[in-house]
Design a protein around this motif. Structure first.
Motif, PDB file in Angstrom:
ATOM      1  N   GLU A  88       4.004  -8.840  77.376  1.00 39.17           N
ATOM      2  CA  GLU A  88       2.474  -9.019  77.520  1.00 39.17           C
ATOM      3  C   GLU A  88       2.123  -8.765  79.040  1.00 39.17           C
ATOM      4  OE1 GLU A  88       0.745 -11.442  73.658  1.00 39.17           O
ATOM      5  OE2 GLU A  88       1.262 -12.462  75.484  1.00 39.17           O
TER       6      GLU A  88
ATOM      7  N   ALA B  65      -0.176  -9.090  62.512  1.00 36.66           N
ATOM      8  CA  ALA B  65       0.819  -7.898  62.409  1.00 36.66           C
ATOM      9  C   ALA B  65       0.552  -7.149  61.185  1.00 36.66           C
ATOM     10  CB  ALA B  65       1.975  -8.443  62.739  1.00 36.66           C
TER      11      ALA B  65
ATOM     12  N   ILE C 220       7.592 -12.933  67.524  1.00 37.01           N
ATOM     13  CA  ILE C 220       6.942 -14.472  67.563  1.00 37.01           C
ATOM     14  C   ILE C 220       7.990 -15.034  68.571  1.00 37.01           C
ATOM     15  CG2 ILE C 220       6.582 -16.504  66.368  1.00 37.01           C
ATOM     16  CD1 ILE C 220       6.061 -14.758  63.813  1.00 37.01           C
TER      17      ILE C 220
ATOM     18  N   LEU D 177       5.732  -6.971  66.613  1.00 35.70           N
ATOM     19  CA  LEU D 177       5.459  -8.278  67.516  1.00 35.70           C
ATOM     20  C   LEU D 177       6.528  -9.045  67.062  1.00 35.70           C
ATOM     21  CD1 LEU D 177       1.740  -8.715  66.571  1.00 35.70           C
ATOM     22  CD2 LEU D 177       2.632  -7.547  68.379  1.00 35.70           C
TER      23      LEU D 177
ATOM     24  N   PHE E   3       5.063 -12.354  71.849  1.00 34.46           N
ATOM     25  CA  PHE E   3       3.616 -12.320  71.799  1.00 34.46           C
ATOM     26  C   PHE E   3       3.006 -13.886  71.716  1.00 34.46           C
ATOM     27  CE2 PHE E   3      -0.191 -11.835  69.036  1.00 34.46           C
ATOM     28  CZ  PHE E   3      -1.003 -11.029  69.816  1.00 34.46           C
ATOM     29  N   GLY E   4       1.924 -13.943  72.365  1.00 35.90           N
ATOM     30  CA  GLY E   4       1.118 -15.040  72.304  1.00 35.90           C
ATOM     31  C   GLY E   4       1.230 -16.085  73.282  1.00 35.90           C
TER      32      GLY E   4
ATOM     33  N   ILE F 252      -0.472 -21.012  64.617  1.00 32.46           N
ATOM     34  CA  ILE F 252      -0.393 -19.711  65.700  1.00 32.46           C
ATOM     35  C   ILE F 252       0.855 -18.606  65.008  1.00 32.46           C
ATOM     36  CG2 ILE F 252       0.620 -18.833  67.867  1.00 32.46           C
ATOM     37  CD1 ILE F 252      -0.305 -21.441  69.086  1.00 32.46           C
TER      38      ILE F 252
ATOM     39  N   SER G  77      -2.774 -12.302  76.137  1.00 34.10           N
ATOM     40  CA  SER G  77      -2.896 -11.820  74.702  1.00 34.10           C
ATOM     41  C   SER G  77      -4.437 -11.248  74.397  1.00 34.10           C
ATOM     42  CB  SER G  77      -2.804 -12.895  73.874  1.00 34.10           C
ATOM     43  OG  SER G  77      -1.233 -13.255  73.982  1.00 34.10           O
TER      44      SER G  77
ATOM     45  N   THR H 194      -0.927 -17.074  62.051  1.00 38.37           N
ATOM     46  CA  THR H 194      -2.071 -15.962  62.636  1.00 38.37           C
ATOM     47  C   THR H 194      -1.364 -14.626  63.167  1.00 38.37           C
ATOM     48  OG1 THR H 194      -3.340 -17.772  63.428  1.00 38.37           O
ATOM     49  CG2 THR H 194      -3.708 -15.660  64.693  1.00 38.37           C
ATOM     50  N   ILE H 195      -0.083 -14.983  63.934  1.00 35.65           N
ATOM     51  CA  ILE H 195       0.398 -13.621  64.369  1.00 35.65           C
ATOM     52  C   ILE H 195       1.053 -12.839  63.387  1.00 35.65           C
ATOM     53  CG2 ILE H 195       2.526 -12.832  65.759  1.00 35.65           C
ATOM     54  CD1 ILE H 195       2.223 -15.431  67.711  1.00 35.65           C
TER      55      ILE H 195
ATOM     56  N   VAL I 255       7.276  -7.706  61.995  1.00 35.00           N
ATOM     57  CA  VAL I 255       7.369  -9.162  62.826  1.00 35.00           C
ATOM     58  C   VAL I 255       8.695  -9.434  62.761  1.00 35.00           C
ATOM     59  CG1 VAL I 255       6.606 -11.423  62.981  1.00 35.00           C
ATOM     60  CG2 VAL I 255       5.076  -9.592  61.980  1.00 35.00           C
TER      61      VAL I 255
END
Length: 862
Positions: free
Chosen positions: A728, A802, A777, A775, A757-758, A794, A762, A797-798, A809
């Motif tokens: 990122e 996605a 995690i 993505l 990611f995250g 979280i 972000s 949410t990811i 994912v």
């Protein structure tokens, strides 16, 4: 000729039948002609021939006639004796002698040491000496004398004394008007290398020496009795005869130069009267006359030179200095002075306020030594305009080495000096900010460290300056740097140094000086807060208002010895400490920082050696889906001989900082593509994919896209089997370039995944612009996903994000069945972690895959 020497050694001449201490012996050099045997050999005693009173009288007669005085020094009794004649030579009364402790008091100061050294050698080793020195009489008259000495030994062979004579070279008391007085005072011309002749009152030649015979081209017999003027060309004879007759009649000297009868040479005659006529010195001055004939041509040539030419008299050296006798046209053009305005005046008229006094002193010192000198000096025109001159001042001599003039040749170098000043400025100052540069900083720091002064070195780096340059352009970046320079200069006092090292890096040097005493630590605290405040104010740039901050690192010096390079390194480390602390702050150097930096440098050196030794390896961790293994992630590993297994989080940053990440990343990419090519040849593994991590530095390299394409083409793989995992941090700046490069890779068919990611930058608004396929995690959210509601939220949410964007994912760090089941319920179908397999070398991975149940072809193909 007799050699006269007083004997003070107390010896008795056997031929004389006795003697007393201090008696004078007169030794005849021609004593071999004496009859009768002697025990003294060649040096026999004249007292055997004459009475003592007669010998003493004869000695005094010889002393007077040769202007010679004798002396003796008794080393045993410490007594110095002078003869009356020696006292007379020094202008003293009979019986005078200097103190034995100061025997050379009459010798001029500059020659005393040399004479004393000769006397000491004679006293210690018996070395005789014969030298010429100048003495000062009691009346203050300086005369040249010949000093002769030898050692006196006793019966046991030891040196008991020194004896010698002093002879006046040009006897002051010799009757004037005698030939002897003339030849002695002129340096002994009759026996010297100079042409010399004498003429009687009628102008007839009575004597010529060998040099005169050679110069006149006739033997002595052919010259004696001839009129001297008959030896010169006809048209000059009457004039010469008149000059000689007038000089003889008036008993006067004269000097003339004429061509000889053979019309071959110009001869200079210098005639001096003496009792029997005139003594004539002759010299060939043909070369001088030829030079004089060329003088008019030379003067005309000099007048037309582009270089400035000034000729002055030989002296005086004291104020106001030699007067100008000639200037050329270039002088008049450059200075604005007409020739008539400067003739008879001194070159001081060209001096002004910027004329360096030290340069003038150097010129004067050289002139006093009669030496050439070359200098660069500032002169002034008549209108007061300064200009630089490369001035070469040379002495002009005549044939007798007599200084006659000075010639100064000057070249206008004003343009060169202006260029040099500009180069000098560029060498020590930054052209953009007008601040001192690294070189001047290092010079000042070197002076401070060498002088042992205490101080503080402040390293200042602008925060996020690259973002400004990339988004607003370098022109606005330059304007910002100029404003920063002015603000930094306003934060310190005049003696303190503010320098720009390059880019957005600045340094402030504070010193504890006599003219500005300070406590370095307190001063650094105060200045750093002023800098943070000043640089934190908004910057007015064309079309925008920019807000910026800076990070400051400070190190103190002077209390302990420190190298300059170490001080800069310490301040730099402290600055990075301020960056890590959140920026817009100041940090002082802590020795722990140095230890950390040293360890980091050692790690980087070991990594470089490991790369050279091919000690790095690639391991693979399987990625698993509902139907089994879908691929693997290629992971770089380093097993160090001493350190053991080094974590990627430790050595990858070092690889990025040293630039090794570029060749290492290329190698990992090529290795992964080669492995994909091998799997493609097996039906049971042709569906497998490999994900490769790409660092920010590697991605931003100009050739990265081309390197990926070459690796794919060279291996012959399907591009979609290769996944590039990006971090990122790529989104922090340069987003347009990032999107363009990702688009090129996507067009090639390569899959793109956003790793971890995250946990980074972000910015969700960027996701819709990025051509992503996947993505990942981060393991930090998976580790406590069953116990931490925040992590679970979280992760959900990811996964939801996605799915809404149509992205695949992958969850990292899955270590339990419960974690996998939870993720599966949320819609995540691909996993990676220890639950399935640890990262393995390719050989062990192959064995691991061989042990797996064979999946259904329809389920295995993605």
């Amino acid at each position: 000729m007799m050699f006269i020497m007083p004997m003070l050694d107390g010896r008795v001449n056997p031929d004389c039948g006795g003697g007393s201490h201090g008696e004078v012996r007169v030794v005849a050099a021609a004593a071999k002609r004496r009859t009768g045997p002697t025990r003294d050999g060649p040096s026999s005693c004249l007292r055997c021939l004459v009475q003592p009173q007669q010998a003493q009288a004869l000695l005094e007669l010889v002393e007077r006639s040769t202007s010679t005085g004798v002396w003796a020094f008794d080393l045993v009794q410490g007594r110095l004796q002078w003869s009356d004649q020696l006292a007379l030579i020094h202008g003293a009364a009979p019986g005078y002698a200097p103190l034995a402790t100061e025997p050379f008091t009459h010798v001029v100061q500059e020659q005393r040491d040399a004479l004393a050294s000769l006397v000491r050698q004679c006293e210690r080793h018996g070395t005789p000496f014969d030298t010429e020195v100048q003495v000062v009489t009691l009346q203050g008259r300086r005369i040249w004398v010949r000093y002769v000495g030898r050692a006196v030994t006793g019966g046991d062979g030891r040196i008991t004394g020194i004896e010698g004579l002093v002879q006046e070279v040009a006897p002051h008391g010799h009757p004037e008007g005698t030939l002897l007085r003339h030849t002695v005072s002129m340096g002994g011309a009759m026996g010297s290398g100079e042409a010399f002749a004498t003429i009687d009152p009628h102008g007839r030649i009575t004597y010529v020496n060998e040099k005169a015979e050679q110069l006149l081209g006739l033997p002595g017999a052919g010259l004696i009795g001839r009129s001297i003027w008959a030896l010169f060309r006809k048209r000059a004879r009457l004039k010469l005869e008149e000059q000689f007759r007038q000089a003889l009649a008036r008993n006067a000297s004269f000097e003339v130069a004429e061509m000889d009868a053979r019309m071959a040479h110009w001869l200079e005659l210098r005639a001096y009267p003496f009792g029997a006529g005139l003594a004539v010195h002759l010299r060939d001055v043909t070369a001088r006359h030829k030079a004089q004939e060329q003088l008019v041509l030379l003067e005309g040539s000099i007048a037309r030179l582009n270089d400035i030419v000034i000729i002055t008299e030989a002296g005086p050296f004291a104020y106001p200095g030699p007067r100008i006798v000639f200037v050329n046209e270039a002088f008049e053009r450059r200075t604005g002075y007409a020739k008539e305005e400067v003739l008879g005046r001194t070159p001081r008229i060209l001096q002004g306020a910027k004329t360096d006094r030290a340069v003038l002193d150097r010129i004067r010192s050289a002139m006093e030594q009669w030496e050439r000198v070359r200098v660069d000096i500032v002169n002034y025109t008549k209108a007061g305009e300064p200009f630089w001159v490369d001035l070469d001042v040379s002495p002009v001599w005549d044939r007798e080495r007599k200084l006659t003039h000075w010639v100064a040749v000057g070249r206008d170098i004003t343009e060169r000096k202006n260029a040099e000043e500009k180069i000098q400025y560029l060498a020590f100052y930054d052209p953009l900010t007008q601040l001192p540069n690294r070189q001047l900083l290092m010079d000042r720091l070197q002076d401070a460290v060498a002088a042992g002064r205490e101080g503080a070195l402040m390293f200042i780096d602008l925060d996020n300056f690259k973002v400004l340059n990339d988004t607003m352009g370098h022109q606005k970046g330059d304007l910002l740097l100029q404003q920063v320079a002015r603000r930094l200069r306003s934060c310190v006092s005049a003696p303190d140094l503010v320098a720009r090292l390059g880019g957005d890096e600045f340094v402030i040097l504070l010193e504890d000086r006599e003219d500005k005493p300070l406590d370095p630590a307190e001063a650094a605290h105060a200045v750093s807060h002023r800098v943070l405040s000043a640089l934190g104010e908004p910057y007015v740039l064309p079309g925008c208002l920019h807000h910026g901050t800076c990070s400051i690192g400070v190190t103190l010096f002077g209390r302990e010895p420190s190298a300059m390079s170490e001080l800069l390194k310490q301040a730099d480390l402290a600055m990075y400490g301020a960056k890590n602390a959140g920026r817009d702050t100041v940090r002082f150097f802590d020795p722990g920082m140095q230890l950390l930096a040293t360890a980091h440098a050692a790690l980087a050196a070991d990594l470089r050696q490991a790369w050279r030794d091919k000690a790095l390896q690639v391991e693979y961790q399987p990625q698993v889906g509902p139907a089994g293994m879908t691929g693997a992630e290629a992971l770089l590993r380093w097993d160090h001989a001493q350190r053991g297994v080094v974590a990627p989080s430790d050595f990858v940053p070092a690889a990025e900082e040293t630039g090794l990440i570029i060749p290492i990343g290329r190698w990992v990419l090529e290795t992964a593509c080669a492995q994909l090519a091998q799997w493609a040849r097996r039906a049971d593994r042709s569906h497998l994919e490999i994900a490769v991590n790409v660092s920010v530095a590697q991605f931003r390299h100009p050739d990265f896209v081309d390197e990926v394409m070459r690796a794919v083409v060279a291996s012959g793989i399907e591009p979609r089997k290769l996944t590039l995992e990006l971090t990122e941090s790529l989104l922090a700046d340069g987003i347009e370039v990032t999107v363009a490069k990702m688009g090129s890779l996507k067009d090639m068919g390569v899959q793109l995944s956003l790793d971890d990611f995250g946990i980074g930058y972000s910015a969700l608004s960027y996701l819709k612009r990025l051509p992503l396929d996947q993505l990942k995690i981060d393991r930090e959210f998976v580790k406590e996903i069953l116990t931490d509601t925040n992590d679970a939220a979280i992760a959900r949410t990811i996964i939801g994000l996605a799915r809404s964007l149509g992205l695949d994912v992958v969850a990292e760090g899955v270590e339990s069945e419960a974690q996998r089941d939870y993720l599966a319920r949320q819609g995540c179908e691909r996993y990676q972690g220890y639950l399935f397999c640890h990262p393995l070398p390719i050989e062990r991975l192959e064995a691991f895959m061989d042990a797996l149940p064979t999946p259904e072809p329809s389920a295995a193909v993605k």
